[in-house]
Motif scaffolding. Structure first.
Motif, PDB file in Angstrom:
ATOM      1  N   LEU A  66       0.831  -1.204   0.000  1.00 29.22           N
ATOM      2  CA  LEU A  66       0.000   0.000   0.000  1.00 29.22           C
ATOM      3  C   LEU A  66       0.869   1.260   0.000  1.00 29.22           C
ATOM      4  O   LEU A  66       0.525   2.265  -0.594  1.00 29.22           O
ATOM      5  CB  LEU A  66      -0.870  -0.009   1.262  1.00 29.22           C
ATOM      6  N   TYR A  67       2.010   1.191   0.681  1.00 22.10           N
ATOM      7  CA  TYR A  67       2.825   2.387   0.912  1.00 22.10           C
ATOM      8  C   TYR A  67       3.395   2.937  -0.392  1.00 22.10           C
ATOM      9  O   TYR A  67       3.175   4.096  -0.730  1.00 22.10           O
ATOM     10  CB  TYR A  67       3.948   2.046   1.902  1.00 22.10           C
ATOM     11  N   THR A  68       4.141   2.134  -1.095  1.00 21.59           N
ATOM     12  CA  THR A  68       4.768   2.615  -2.344  1.00 21.59           C
ATOM     13  C   THR A  68       4.274   1.893  -3.584  1.00 21.59           C
ATOM     14  O   THR A  68       4.624   2.268  -4.697  1.00 21.59           O
ATOM     15  CB  THR A  68       6.297   2.408  -2.288  1.00 21.59           C
ATOM     16  N   TRP A 286       3.071  13.286   9.325  1.00 20.59           N
ATOM     17  CA  TRP A 286       2.309  12.149   9.850  1.00 20.59           C
ATOM     18  C   TRP A 286       3.237  11.125  10.502  1.00 20.59           C
ATOM     19  O   TRP A 286       2.997  10.682  11.623  1.00 20.59           O
ATOM     20  CB  TRP A 286       1.483  11.472   8.730  1.00 20.59           C
ATOM     21  N   CYS A 287       4.309  10.745   9.829  1.00 20.52           N
ATOM     22  CA  CYS A 287       5.143   9.659  10.366  1.00 20.52           C
ATOM     23  C   CYS A 287       5.864  10.043  11.650  1.00 20.52           C
ATOM     24  O   CYS A 287       6.042   9.200  12.529  1.00 20.52           O
ATOM     25  CB  CYS A 287       6.116   9.140   9.309  1.00 20.52           C
ATOM     26  N   HIS A 288       6.301  11.292  11.746  1.00 23.66           N
ATOM     27  CA  HIS A 288       6.984  11.767  12.960  1.00 23.66           C
ATOM     28  C   HIS A 288       6.459  13.165  13.290  1.00 23.66           C
ATOM     29  O   HIS A 288       6.405  14.023  12.416  1.00 23.66           O
ATOM     30  CB  HIS A 288       8.492  11.879  12.742  1.00 23.66           C
ATOM     31  N   LEU A 332       1.359  11.798   1.674  1.00 23.75           N
ATOM     32  CA  LEU A 332       0.648  11.568   2.930  1.00 23.75           C
ATOM     33  C   LEU A 332       1.599  11.348   4.100  1.00 23.75           C
ATOM     34  O   LEU A 332       1.380  11.860   5.193  1.00 23.75           O
ATOM     35  CB  LEU A 332      -0.247  10.326   2.813  1.00 23.75           C
ATOM     36  N   CYS A 333       2.664  10.584   3.887  1.00 24.17           N
ATOM     37  CA  CYS A 333       3.493  10.161   5.017  1.00 24.17           C
ATOM     38  C   CYS A 333       4.258  11.331   5.625  1.00 24.17           C
ATOM     39  O   CYS A 333       4.274  11.489   6.841  1.00 24.17           O
ATOM     40  CB  CYS A 333       4.472   9.074   4.568  1.00 24.17           C
ATOM     41  N   HIS A 334       4.873  12.132   4.769  1.00 24.63           N
ATOM     42  CA  HIS A 334       5.663  13.258   5.291  1.00 24.63           C
ATOM     43  C   HIS A 334       5.523  14.454   4.362  1.00 24.63           C
ATOM     44  O   HIS A 334       6.519  15.036   3.945  1.00 24.63           O
ATOM     45  CB  HIS A 334       7.130  12.868   5.505  1.00 24.63           C
ATOM     46  N   GLY A 335       4.277  14.785   4.037  1.00 25.79           N
ATOM     47  CA  GLY A 335       4.036  15.895   3.123  1.00 25.79           C
ATOM     48  C   GLY A 335       2.775  16.680   3.457  1.00 25.79           C
ATOM     49  O   GLY A 335       2.056  16.369   4.407  1.00 25.79           O
TER      50      GLY A 335
HETATM   51 ZN    ZN Z   1       7.135   9.610   6.397  1.00 30.43          ZN
END
Ligand code: ZN
Length: 415
Positions: A66-68, A286-288, A332-335
């Motif tokens: 799902l991630y990449t 989101w991730c950190h 989504l993860c770091h944006g």
């Molecule tokens: Zn991230």
């Protein structure tokens, strides 16, 4: 402009007005993107993602996560079906998920929703259920149950834990989240508490064991030797998932205590360290940092409504993300796109239109400037530019969610 983020000089919410604002690179003074234009942009971006990441010619899926990988494209089609009701999107979701399932063998060691096989089987089960495809539903649930009932997942620290991680992206709560996803779409107790309960027990036991050597936080975990705090690898992600289950009073107290510990030890700016003892106040994503931890605080405010600190912390996290979260990354993860989801969650939690305004402002920023900033190298479009967690599939999800904010959910994190 800092190295990580654009300066946010967009207009904040003013009672009685519902307009956008300038962003340094623009002089636009009012109005967000028309819903019709945003929908057209989301659908056209979805088509581009599908063409770029998926081929029907029987080519083996190289990355089925799902991630990449291709499962992210399937998830976008699923979200599109939820928003628009088009059966074509649902069929395409199933078709892509089938190919991911056929290529999933090398993901054996990972059992999470976001990076593992459980994501493939749970999305497949949900899409099969909504399609009325009983045969496929049985197929996917069978594979999912095999993973969920792997005895190792319920093995606690007293038996060595088998070295299986606990965090969301690769660990045991990733499997628990996938179970919640199945139960939401296929039916309550499809993955029963008799399966998930022993896994939550093992996670809580491991957290207590690690905390007892460590300090005053009731639960603590390590991933690759670091005690992370964030949503992807750390405390926030683990606590977030645990709060969806029927915890005993003592277990709920430890989850609550862990989140209060985080609030009381956050930076003075309102942001959170990436890991225990890390003094650098850098990451707001989101991730950190505040964006993912803020989503967890929103959930805590819902689960523990008598503890005012959770709602206050969630709102504080929103302020941090508004000031520092207009990142030079898109996904989504770091944006920017992922950060907008905190505002959508805050809007659902509080009903305060300020948060919806902020979500629209971040979404509008991506709509008006995203492509240009990426093409000129001022914004990073992701190492996997069409993916759900780093790239444009995540942007398309955000745009679809902005159009129906009451149903907005951070993919793979909110239910
Ligand atoms: Zn991230």
């Amino acid at each position: 402009m800092s190295e990580r983020a654009f300066e946010n000089n967009m207009m904040d919410f003013v009672e009685g007005e519902d307009g956008g604002g300038g962003v340094g690179v623009t002089t636009r003074k009012s109005g967000f993107t028309e819903p019709r234009s945003l929908l057209a942009a989301a659908l056209s971006l979805k088509d581009e993602v599908v063409i770029s990441t998926w081929s029907r010619r029987g080519v083996r899926v190289h990355d089925p996560t799902l991630y990449t990988g291709a499962l992210g494209t399937a998830f976008l089609c699923f979200r599109c079906f939820e928003a628009m009701g088009s059966v074509k999107d649902l069929s395409l979701c199933l078709e892509i998920t089938d190919s991911c399932a056929a290529s999933a063998a090398h993901l054996k060691q990972y059992f999470s929703f976001i990076c593992g096989q459980a994501g493939i089987y749970s999305l497949g089960a949900a899409a099969a259920k909504l399609s009325g495809d009983e045969q496929r539903l049985i197929f996917y649930l069978g594979f999912f149950s095999q993973i969920a009932n792997t005895a190792d997942l319920a093995v606690g620290p007293e038996e060595g834990g088998f070295g299986l991680p606990y965090e969301l992206l690769y660990g045991r709560v990733g499997l628990l989240w996938a179970s919640l996803f199945v139960n939401k779409y296929v039916g309550e107790e499809t993955i029963p508490w008799s399966t998930t309960g022993p896994i939550t027990d093992a996670i809580l036991a491991a957290g207590r064991a690690a905390a007892s050597h460590h300090g005053s936080c009731p639960l603590m975990y390590q991933w690759h030797g670091t005690r992370y705090w964030g949503a992807a690898h750390g405390l926030a992600g683990i606590m977030h998932v645990l709060m969806h289950f029927p915890l005993s009073k003592a277990d709920a107290e430890d989850v609550k205590g862990t989140l209060l510990y985080m609030i009381r030890h956050r930076f003075l700016t309102g942001n959170y360290p990436s890991s225990e003892g890390n003094a650098k106040d850098r990451l707001v994503q989101w991730c950190h940092g505040a964006a993912g931890i803020g989503l967890t605080m929103c959930k805590a405010a819902e689960v523990f409504p008598m503890v005012a600190e959770f709602k206050d912390a969630a709102v504080d996290a929103g302020d941090v993300v508004w000031r520092r979260g207009l990142l030079r990354k898109a996904g989504l993860c770091h944006g920017v796109s992922g950060n907008a989801y905190l505002f959508l969650a805050l809007h659902r939690l509080t009903g305060d239109r300020r948060h919806l305004h902020r979500a629209k402002a971040f979404s509008n920023f991506m709509y008006e400037h995203g492509l240009n900033l990426i093409s000129t190298g001022q914004m990073h479009g992701g190492d996997h530019p069409f993916s759900l967690f780093e790239g444009s599939a995540g942007i398309a999800c955000l745009w679809l969610d902005i159009l129906r904010p009451e149903y907005a959910r951070f993919p793979g994190y909110e239910l």
